[in-house]
Enzyme design. Structure first.
Site, PDB file in Angstrom:
ATOM      1  N   CYS A  51     -37.758  14.677 -92.075  1.00  0.00           N
ATOM      2  CA  CYS A  51     -37.322  14.094 -90.815  1.00  0.00           C
ATOM      3  C   CYS A  51     -38.128  14.655 -89.630  1.00  0.00           C
ATOM      4  O   CYS A  51     -39.251  14.239 -89.418  1.00  0.00           O
ATOM      5  CB  CYS A  51     -35.815  14.254 -90.645  1.00  0.00           C
ATOM      6  SG  CYS A  51     -35.145  13.042 -89.496  1.00  0.00           S
TER       7      CYS A  51
ATOM      8  N   MET B 171     -41.444  15.480 -90.604  1.00  0.00           N
ATOM      9  CA  MET B 171     -42.391  14.363 -90.728  1.00  0.00           C
ATOM     10  C   MET B 171     -42.899  13.972 -89.347  1.00  0.00           C
ATOM     11  O   MET B 171     -44.087  13.732 -89.140  1.00  0.00           O
ATOM     12  CB  MET B 171     -41.691  13.183 -91.398  1.00  0.00           C
ATOM     13  CG  MET B 171     -42.522  11.939 -91.539  1.00  0.00           C
ATOM     14  SD  MET B 171     -42.171  10.762 -90.200  1.00  0.00           S
ATOM     15  CE  MET B 171     -42.796   9.264 -90.916  1.00  0.00           C
ATOM     16  N   GLN B 172     -41.989  13.930 -88.392  1.00  0.00           N
ATOM     17  CA  GLN B 172     -42.402  13.541 -87.042  1.00  0.00           C
ATOM     18  C   GLN B 172     -43.411  14.550 -86.496  1.00  0.00           C
ATOM     19  O   GLN B 172     -44.407  14.173 -85.870  1.00  0.00           O
ATOM     20  CB  GLN B 172     -41.167  13.444 -86.139  1.00  0.00           C
ATOM     21  CG  GLN B 172     -40.178  12.379 -86.623  1.00  0.00           C
ATOM     22  CD  GLN B 172     -38.904  12.298 -85.780  1.00  0.00           C
ATOM     23  OE1 GLN B 172     -38.674  13.114 -84.899  1.00  0.00           O
ATOM     24  NE2 GLN B 172     -38.067  11.314 -86.074  1.00  0.00           N
TER      25      GLN B 172
ATOM     26  N   GLU C 235     -33.061  15.714 -99.217  1.00  0.00           N
ATOM     27  CA  GLU C 235     -32.174  16.805 -99.656  1.00  0.00           C
ATOM     28  C   GLU C 235     -30.731  16.348 -99.857  1.00  0.00           C
ATOM     29  O   GLU C 235     -29.957  17.012-100.536  1.00  0.00           O
ATOM     30  CB  GLU C 235     -32.239  17.987 -98.680  1.00  0.00           C
ATOM     31  CG  GLU C 235     -31.614  17.775 -97.304  1.00  0.00           C
ATOM     32  CD  GLU C 235     -32.576  17.185 -96.270  1.00  0.00           C
ATOM     33  OE1 GLU C 235     -33.567  16.545 -96.671  1.00  0.00           O
ATOM     34  OE2 GLU C 235     -32.331  17.363 -95.057  1.00  0.00           O
TER      35      GLU C 235
ATOM     36  N   ARG D 284     -33.029   9.375 -84.367  1.00  0.00           N
ATOM     37  CA  ARG D 284     -33.092   8.411 -83.271  1.00  0.00           C
ATOM     38  C   ARG D 284     -34.534   8.004 -82.986  1.00  0.00           C
ATOM     39  O   ARG D 284     -34.792   6.995 -82.373  1.00  0.00           O
ATOM     40  CB  ARG D 284     -32.541   9.019 -81.976  1.00  0.00           C
ATOM     41  CG  ARG D 284     -31.068   9.298 -81.993  1.00  0.00           C
ATOM     42  CD  ARG D 284     -30.534   9.596 -80.606  1.00  0.00           C
ATOM     43  NE  ARG D 284     -29.270  10.288 -80.695  1.00  0.00           N
ATOM     44  CZ  ARG D 284     -28.101   9.688 -80.903  1.00  0.00           C
ATOM     45  NH1 ARG D 284     -28.037   8.384 -81.050  1.00  0.00           N
ATOM     46  NH2 ARG D 284     -26.983  10.392 -80.962  1.00  0.00           N
TER      47      ARG D 284
ATOM     48  N   HIS E  44     -33.923  12.029 -95.323  1.00  0.00           N
ATOM     49  CA  HIS E  44     -33.539  13.369 -95.789  1.00  0.00           C
ATOM     50  C   HIS E  44     -33.341  13.359 -97.307  1.00  0.00           C
ATOM     51  O   HIS E  44     -32.219  13.150 -97.769  1.00  0.00           O
ATOM     52  CB  HIS E  44     -32.232  13.803 -95.125  1.00  0.00           C
ATOM     53  CG  HIS E  44     -32.358  14.099 -93.675  1.00  0.00           C
ATOM     54  ND1 HIS E  44     -32.673  15.348 -93.194  1.00  0.00           N
ATOM     55  CD2 HIS E  44     -32.232  13.312 -92.597  1.00  0.00           C
ATOM     56  CE1 HIS E  44     -32.720  15.327 -91.870  1.00  0.00           C
ATOM     57  NE2 HIS E  44     -32.451  14.092 -91.477  1.00  0.00           N
TER      58      HIS E  44
ATOM     59  N   GLY F 178     -15.647  29.719 -95.033  1.00  0.00           N
ATOM     60  CA  GLY F 178     -16.672  30.444 -95.774  1.00  0.00           C
ATOM     61  C   GLY F 178     -16.143  31.166 -97.002  1.00  0.00           C
ATOM     62  O   GLY F 178     -16.888  31.848 -97.703  1.00  0.00           O
TER      63      GLY F 178
HETATM   64  N1  GLN Z   1     -34.842  14.787 -83.631  1.00  0.00           N
HETATM   65  C1  GLN Z   1     -35.415  13.799 -84.474  1.00  0.00           C
HETATM   66  C2  GLN Z   1     -34.809  12.432 -84.262  1.00  0.00           C
HETATM   67  O1  GLN Z   1     -33.749  12.319 -83.697  1.00  0.00           O
HETATM   68  C3  GLN Z   1     -35.319  14.200 -85.943  1.00  0.00           C
HETATM   69  C4  GLN Z   1     -33.924  14.225 -86.443  1.00  0.00           C
HETATM   70  C5  GLN Z   1     -33.766  14.990 -87.727  1.00  0.00           C
HETATM   71  O2  GLN Z   1     -34.641  15.784 -88.105  1.00  0.00           O
HETATM   72  N2  GLN Z   1     -32.659  14.778 -88.418  1.00  0.00           N
HETATM   73  O3  GLN Z   1     -35.371  11.438 -84.672  1.00  0.00           O
END
Ligand code: GLN
Length: 532
Positions: free
Chosen positions: A376, A379-380, A507, A460, A505, A3
């Protein structure tokens, strides 16, 4: 110590050398035994950064990429675990021809081989190797050995830069050089003499203390470099330039270069300086406390992506870190907090903790037309929220949380099933860059300005295609898919000022000189809302 700013110091030196026209690459060394940080808890490690070629790496790689404005790959990161694993595997396949395999020299030789391979691959004039950890601890000793051996082989080609911390204790209000003197003694004890000392502190090191360190540590006064805290990490290259860091380095390495072209950096700083009006962005996440301190490091690239986009539209970002668990225990605070924001981001995540709070936040921003960007898991969960509240499937969920739900709108990817059964967790997610095809006329298409994009992944689970049609009819449009059309990569709600969420991602691809199009679109919508 961790850090202290070794990563930013390394990235800034790299930026200056690149500005001089040199080809530069960078490697991060982490001394721990995990093969990579992918399996580590964010409390332990902070953000896991993902490279284009799919390696899960340390967050410093993100700073290297952002400062160098270049993609790095799997050779740019190594841990003690990965080095030992290679050596042991080679031994098992008789790669050492029956010889005794010993820590020294075989471990340092493996390290040196990897450094050379990374340098060759990048065709680099200069390769920066950041050794994590603290001088004197036993974990990074093999890397210091490697450094010593490389120096022995080519003394003029290897420079050692020590990044040290100089405390200014409140009670005396004076900068202390003693810990740095001891750090140098300890380095000397492993056969290394620093060629330069970067003095991290709250304050600028003054001339008498520079002299003191010079005399006691055997370095020229000009090589004792001030590195006080600054407002933005992007000020560091220009600051180092003023301290002649790059000049000293090229001189010592005997490299002839042009003076550095600093215009992009100057323009960036002007842009940052001019960004005074605030834009308020909430990041609804899971925060990790260790003792009395709360860590936000796991969202480092998200933070940088917000900054880059905000500065681009002339705003100063005010980031409001929101703990999704608070929304669960105190629902009344949700509306009050979210209403005051110009935009909301839900970043990546894993597991059950804080999920209902995140879902409540998504419902609120969707209904109240507050700009939303989901990354990620973001979105899910937007998909789960739409299934529950637009389609009325109250039990809809991701099977990561509710494996037996009747509406598994997010489910484990086929390719992951076997891996989960075998407990094969290390480096086995869907990782790295994959192409994605955008739906013509969608918001995503307009933001990117092209049809095919490539973005980095780490997951995953995926959107379950059997529910796609119904969700689209309810208003959650899939605007980006894998080239075979199977995997939903982006969803958006078109009757909303900005509601976009990606399986990837974004970002990881943002750069200070050119912000990511999704973050930029989100930021413009947030600024618009801010004018309400
Ligand atoms: N936990 C979710 C998956 O494994 C999303 C992973 C994440 O946000 N990087 O698909």
């Amino acid at each position: 110590m961790s850090g202290v700013g070794k990563g930013v110091a390394t990235a800034s030196i790299g930026a200056l050398l690149k500005a001089r026209g040199l080809k530069v690459t960078a490697i991060k060394v982490d001394p721990y035994l995990n093969v990579d940080p992918g399996t580590m808890n964010p409390i332990e490690h902070g953000e896991v950064f993902v490279t284009t070629d799919g390696l899960e790496t340390d967050q410093d790689l993100g700073n290297y990429e952002r400062f160098l404005d270049e993609d790095l790959g799997h050779l740019s990161c190594m841990t003690s675990g990965s080095v030992y694993l290679s050596v042991i595997m080679r031994e098992r396949s008789l790669g050492y021809g029956g010889k005794t395999v010993e820590a020294v020299p075989h471990i340092p030789l493996e390290i040196i081989g990897r450094i050379r391979a990374a340098a060759d691959l990048a065709d680099a004039d200069v390769t920066l190797v950041e050794v994590g950890g603290t001088v004197g601890e036993y974990q990074n000793i093999m890397f210091l050995e490697a450094c010593r051996m490389m120096h022995l082989e080519a003394p003029k080609d290897v420079l050692v830069v020590l990044v040290s911390y100089l405390p200014v204790p409140n009670s005396i209000g004076e900068m202390k050089t003693k810990p740095t003197q001891y750090a140098v003694r300890t380095l000397n004890g492993v056969g290394l003499q620093p060629n330069m000392i970067i003095c991290r502190s709250t304050h600028t090191i003054d001339a008498p203390r520079k002299r003191k360190l010079s005399v006691n540590c055997n370095v020229a006064t000009e090589d004792v470099i001030a590195a006080p805290d600054v407002g933005s990490i992007y000020e560091v290259p220009a600051f180092f330039r003023k301290e002649h860091v790059d000049e000293r380095i090229v001189m010592k390495l005997g490299l002839r270069t042009r003076p550095p072209r600093m215009k992009p950096w100057k323009d960036l700083l002007t842009r940052i300086g001019k960004s005074r009006k605030l834009v308020r962005i909430g990041v609804v996440g899971k925060y990790f406390s260790t003792g009395d301190f709360v860590l936000t490091d796991s969202y480092l690239s998200v933070l940088e992506a917000i900054k880059h986009a905000a500065w681009f539209v002339g705003r100063k970002p005010e980031i409001v870190w929101l703990n999704s668990e608070d929304f669960e225990s105190r629902p009344a605070t949700l509306a009050k907090t979210l209403r005051s924001l110009d935009g909301v981001i839900i970043p990546g995540g894993f597991g059950t903790r804080g999920i209902e709070g995140k879902l409540a936040a998504i419902k609120y921003v969707r209904e109240k037309s507050i700009p939303y960007l989901g990354l990620c898991y973001g979105m899910q969960l937007a998909t789960v929220e739409a299934a529950r509240n637009l389609l009325g499937w109250k039990d809809a969920n991701t099977t990561e949380i509710a494996p037996k739900t009747k509406h598994p709108v997010i489910h484990l990817m086929d390719e992951q099933e076997g891996k989960m059964k075998d407990k094969d967790y290390g480096g086995t997610m869907r990782l790295g860059s994959y192409p994605c095809v955008l739906k013509k006329g969608s918001l995503a298409h307009r933001l990117y300005g092209r049809v095919t994009i490539s973005e980095r992944h780490r997951h995953r689970y995926e959107a379950n295609p059997i529910f796609r049609e119904e969700l689209e009819k309810a208003g959650l449009v899939v605007s980006g898919v894998s080239p075979d059309g199977k995997l939903a990569e982006i969803v958006e709600i078109q009757k909303h000022p900005f509601f976009v969420a990606s399986q990837f991602h974004p970002e990881f691809l943002t750069r200070p000189f050119h912000p990511h199009p999704l973050f930029l679109g989100f930021m413009k919508a947030a600024v618009k809302r801010g004018r309400r």
